[in-house]
Design a protein around this motif. Structure first.
Motif, mmCIF file in Angstrom:
data_model
loop_
_atom_site.group_PDB
_atom_site.id
_atom_site.type_symbol
_atom_site.label_atom_id
_atom_site.label_comp_id
_atom_site.label_asym_id
_atom_site.label_seq_id
_atom_site.Cartn_x
_atom_site.Cartn_y
_atom_site.Cartn_z
ATOM 1 N N SER A 71 0.820 -1.216 0.000
ATOM 2 C CA SER A 71 0.000 0.000 0.000
ATOM 3 C C SER A 71 0.855 1.268 0.000
ATOM 4 O O SER A 71 0.341 2.365 0.211
ATOM 5 C CB SER A 71 -0.927 0.003 1.225
ATOM 6 O OG SER A 71 -0.172 -0.056 2.432
ATOM 7 N N THR B 166 2.183 2.937 -2.329
ATOM 8 C CA THR B 166 1.891 3.929 -3.371
ATOM 9 C C THR B 166 0.493 4.517 -3.240
ATOM 10 O O THR B 166 0.120 5.405 -4.014
ATOM 11 C CB THR B 166 2.020 3.294 -4.771
ATOM 12 O OG1 THR B 166 1.064 2.230 -4.894
ATOM 13 C CG2 THR B 166 3.425 2.748 -4.988
ATOM 14 N N LEU B 167 -0.283 4.024 -2.271
ATOM 15 C CA LEU B 167 -1.660 4.468 -2.123
ATOM 16 C C LEU B 167 -1.806 5.967 -1.879
ATOM 17 O O LEU B 167 -2.677 6.609 -2.461
ATOM 18 C CB LEU B 167 -2.350 3.678 -1.004
ATOM 19 C CG LEU B 167 -3.843 3.937 -0.813
ATOM 20 C CD1 LEU B 167 -4.604 3.598 -2.084
ATOM 21 C CD2 LEU B 167 -4.375 3.113 0.366
ATOM 22 N N THR C 61 -1.763 7.783 -5.034
ATOM 23 C CA THR C 61 -2.962 7.488 -5.818
ATOM 24 C C THR C 61 -4.143 8.300 -5.311
ATOM 25 O O THR C 61 -4.895 8.897 -6.092
ATOM 26 C CB THR C 61 -3.295 5.982 -5.739
ATOM 27 O OG1 THR C 61 -2.196 5.235 -6.263
ATOM 28 C CG2 THR C 61 -4.547 5.671 -6.538
ATOM 29 N N SER D 292 -0.473 9.806 -9.029
ATOM 30 C CA SER D 292 -0.163 8.664 -9.886
ATOM 31 C C SER D 292 -1.340 7.691 -9.877
ATOM 32 O O SER D 292 -2.076 7.614 -8.887
ATOM 33 C CB SER D 292 1.107 7.952 -9.409
ATOM 34 O OG SER D 292 0.918 7.432 -8.102
ATOM 35 N N PRO D 293 -1.540 6.954 -10.973
ATOM 36 C CA PRO D 293 -2.656 6.007 -11.024
ATOM 37 C C PRO D 293 -2.422 4.818 -10.108
ATOM 38 O O PRO D 293 -1.279 4.525 -9.715
ATOM 39 C CB PRO D 293 -2.663 5.570 -12.494
ATOM 40 C CG PRO D 293 -1.249 5.752 -12.945
ATOM 41 C CD PRO D 293 -0.753 6.966 -12.213
ATOM 42 N N LYS D 294 -3.481 4.133 -9.787
ATOM 43 C CA LYS D 294 -3.373 2.950 -8.937
ATOM 44 C C LYS D 294 -2.640 1.848 -9.681
ATOM 45 O O LYS D 294 -2.918 1.572 -10.852
ATOM 46 C CB LYS D 294 -4.778 2.471 -8.544
ATOM 47 C CG LYS D 294 -4.784 1.316 -7.556
ATOM 48 C CD LYS D 294 -6.219 0.944 -7.181
ATOM 49 C CE LYS D 294 -6.248 -0.180 -6.156
ATOM 50 N NZ LYS D 294 -7.646 -0.537 -5.778
ATOM 51 N N LEU D 295 -1.697 1.224 -9.010
ATOM 52 C CA LEU D 295 -0.942 0.149 -9.639
ATOM 53 C C LEU D 295 -1.839 -1.050 -9.883
ATOM 54 O O LEU D 295 -2.758 -1.344 -9.107
ATOM 55 C CB LEU D 295 0.226 -0.275 -8.740
ATOM 56 C CG LEU D 295 1.346 0.744 -8.525
ATOM 57 C CD1 LEU D 295 2.371 0.165 -7.560
ATOM 58 C CD2 LEU D 295 2.006 1.098 -9.849
ATOM 59 N N ARG E 183 0.976 -5.029 -6.890
ATOM 60 C CA ARG E 183 0.674 -4.706 -5.491
ATOM 61 C C ARG E 183 0.511 -5.945 -4.631
ATOM 62 O O ARG E 183 0.834 -5.940 -3.442
ATOM 63 C CB ARG E 183 -0.628 -3.894 -5.406
ATOM 64 C CG ARG E 183 -0.548 -2.485 -5.944
ATOM 65 C CD ARG E 183 -1.872 -1.746 -5.749
ATOM 66 N NE ARG E 183 -2.913 -2.213 -6.669
ATOM 67 C CZ ARG E 183 -3.961 -2.937 -6.339
ATOM 68 N NH1 ARG E 183 -4.140 -3.303 -5.076
ATOM 69 N NH2 ARG E 183 -4.851 -3.299 -7.241
ATOM 70 N N GLU F 36 -11.954 1.255 -12.493
ATOM 71 C CA GLU F 36 -11.244 2.522 -12.378
ATOM 72 C C GLU F 36 -11.535 3.154 -11.022
ATOM 73 O O GLU F 36 -12.617 3.005 -10.492
ATOM 74 C CB GLU F 36 -11.690 3.480 -13.483
ATOM 75 C CG GLU F 36 -11.302 2.957 -14.885
ATOM 76 C CD GLU F 36 -11.672 3.948 -15.956
ATOM 77 O OE1 GLU F 36 -12.298 4.969 -15.616
ATOM 78 O OE2 GLU F 36 -11.357 3.694 -17.118
#
Length: 545
Positions: free
Chosen positions: A286, A288-289, A292, A297-300, A305, A545
């Motif tokens: 988590s 990178t959450l 996001t 940045s977009p969700k991986l 993950r 999305e």
């Protein structure tokens, strides 16, 4: 407004261009942004009357937006390189930056102006230095590579990052970039590993990159995983060191390692037992959450993950050795985690006939309440039918029920699945044709492909397919229509004139597809070749999305 445009014979560009005459600079800037969004649909003549005059506007902000618009107009802008380069002499920082963006967008054709940009590498304003690095890289100005490499020692991480990417584009100074893999700054390590991916001889750094799979920074790990996947079988010697990361306590590390092994493929089959263990890892990275949630940045995707999702994908890439793990993957279909159910279905879909015995498990997921799961189940069933050459009538009916599903991806996957079922698809051909009018572009494209696969029966609908070359919702649909006509032999070739008109289309992909179809019309006996080279232009992410 659309009616007014028709009566006055005005195009959308005409309506936007009105604002270029406004006394308010903000309105002129807004108009130029809209023109930029129109991209390559703008003709050279229209450029001369709209964008180019604005390069001499009295307001620097308008000049800036004119340059940015020019950068989005493709090869039509190439003739203005000298005019754009003259803007590098202005006092306005934003105009200078926009000019470098525009010159960079022209690529090697603008390399004659690299000297003016190269001079900015020593500017005190680091924003200009960053833009200069980016532009020189896109122009592949190798004569400036030495000066760009000197920026790798900058104390500013943005400058170092831009220099790395620039040298990668030039494929130059790989040793200088490689030294940064051990830099103390995570952002610079990430820049280095991502830059090396596209450079000649990068495999010599594989051992250094593999160690970064255990990095504390998620973006460094992701760069290392992508690097390894690009090497593929060339990274065979690193399989065992990578496998050691599968037992790490950090789920992000395990996911990166599993993703790397999946990229290596069959040569990593020795790690199958460890990957099966990773299927039971319910952790999730988590880290990178926050970015996001902030919209930075977009969700991986799940396989970057979640260790279990990455392991499922890796097992599917292990060739015949991986098919022994099919029973373990079937267990994933019962998971409460919908992303793992999707990963399991995708993995089984790659195992073809080895998954056939589990078809009844997959059919149950056609009714899953999560659209990506139902879509993945459709895909898996279609791939099994294609691999075995057999299609169950009851299964085909269950898939056909999803042709009316409210989610477009499910409808598209249902069409795609049925198209792989041979004679079973023929029973639904009229439904496929009706989906040419679907409100979703990916459904339209898959319906066109499905009709084209129905042989002589599908050829009866060649006029309908031809209609989609100009009525399709997106360029991807037009491309699918061109490919569909090419598959239809002489029936498709009878619409040669309609396809020829697309050679002047504003979208490059459409022009390329039209030319390719015309070539196949000339060589009808080679039409099957297009079927093997269909670009994946209509793939829609299966994750919500």
């Amino acid at each position: 407004m659309a009616t007014l445009a028709i009566h006055n014979h005005e195009t959308p560009l005409d309506l936007v261009a009105r604002n270029l005459k406004s006394e308010r600079p903000s309105q002129r800037c807004g108009a130029l942004r809209e023109i930029g969004r129109m991209g390559q649909k703008i003709s050279r003549r229209e450029m001369d009357t709209t964008v180019v005059p604005m390069l001499s506007d009295s307001d620097s902000a308008v000049q800036e937006h004119a340059l940015l618009a020019l950068s989005q107009l493709g090869e039509k802008s190439h003739g203005f390189a000298q005019l754009v380069a003259s803007k590098l002499e202005t006092r306005s920082k934003q105009v200078k930056r926009a000019a470098m963006v525009a010159l960079g967008s022209m690529g090697p054709i603008a390399v004659g102006h690299a000297g003016s940009i190269q001079a900015m590498l020593n500017d005190r304003d680091l924003d200009l230095v960053v833009d200069a690095c980016n532009a020189l890289g896109k122009m592949q100005a190798t004569q400036a590579a030495g000066d760009v490499a000197a920026k790798l020692t900058s104390s500013d991480s943005d400058v170092v990052f831009a220099a790395c990417m620039s040298l990668s584009a030039m494929d130059s100074h790989i040793q200088d970039v490689g030294k940064l893999l051990k830099n103390s700054d995570a952002r610079i390590r990430s820049a280095a590993v991502n830059a090396l991916k596209g450079m000649s001889g990068s495999e010599s750094y594989s051992s250094d990159v593999v160690s970064l799979l255990g990095d504390k920074d998620s973006y460094v790990r992701l760069g290392a995983a992508d690097f390894t996947c690009r090497l593929g079988a060339k990274a065979t010697d690193m399989v065992v060191p990578i496998g050691k990361f599968l037992s790490d306590s950090n789920p992000g590390v395990v996911a990166a390692a599993a993703a790397s092994l999946g990229g290596i493929g069959e040569a990593a089959a020795s790690q199958i037992p460890a990957l099966e263990q990773a299927l039971r890892n319910s952790g999730e990275d988590s880290s990178t959450l926050p970015l996001t949630v902030a919209g930075i940045s977009p969700k991986l995707v799940s396989l970057l993950r979640k260790p279990a999702c990455a392991a499922a994908n890796a097992l599917a890439n292990m060739g015949s050795a991986g098919t022994t793990s099919a029973p373990r993957l079937v267990e994933c279909l019962n998971s409460k985690d919908w992303e793992l159910r999707v990963a399991g279905l995708h993995a089984l879909s790659k195992m073809g006939s080895s998954s056939a015995r589990y078809e009844y498990h997959i059919v149950d997921l056609l009714r899953d309440e999560i659209p990506p799961v139902a879509a993945a189940a459709c895909l898996a069933i279609g791939e099994i039918a294609a691999a075995t050459g057999e299609a169950n009538s009851s299964t085909a009916r269950a898939v056909a029920e999803l042709l009316e599903h409210p989610h477009p991806t499910v409808r598209a996957r249902a069409v795609q699945s049925l198209s792989k079922m041979g004679d079973e698809a023929h029973a639904h051909i009229e439904t496929f044709v009706s989906l040419f009018g679907d409100r979703a572009w990916n459904v339209q494209a898959e319906a066109i492909r499905a009709v084209a696969k129905c042989g002589e029966l599908g050829q009866m609908f060649a006029p309908d397919v031809c209609r989609m070359t100009y009525q399709g919702l997106t360029p991807a649909v037009q491309v699918a229509a061109c490919e569909g006509l090419a598959r239809m032999g002489t029936r498709g070739a009878s619409f040669r004139e309609e396809v020829q008109q697309l050679e002047d289309d504003g979208e490059q992909v459409v022009r390329d597809a039209a030319r390719k179809a015309l070539e196949f019309f000339d060589r009808a006996d080679s039409a099957a070749a297009l079927k093997d080279r269909v670009p994946a232009l209509t793939e829609e992410p299966l994750e919500e999305e």
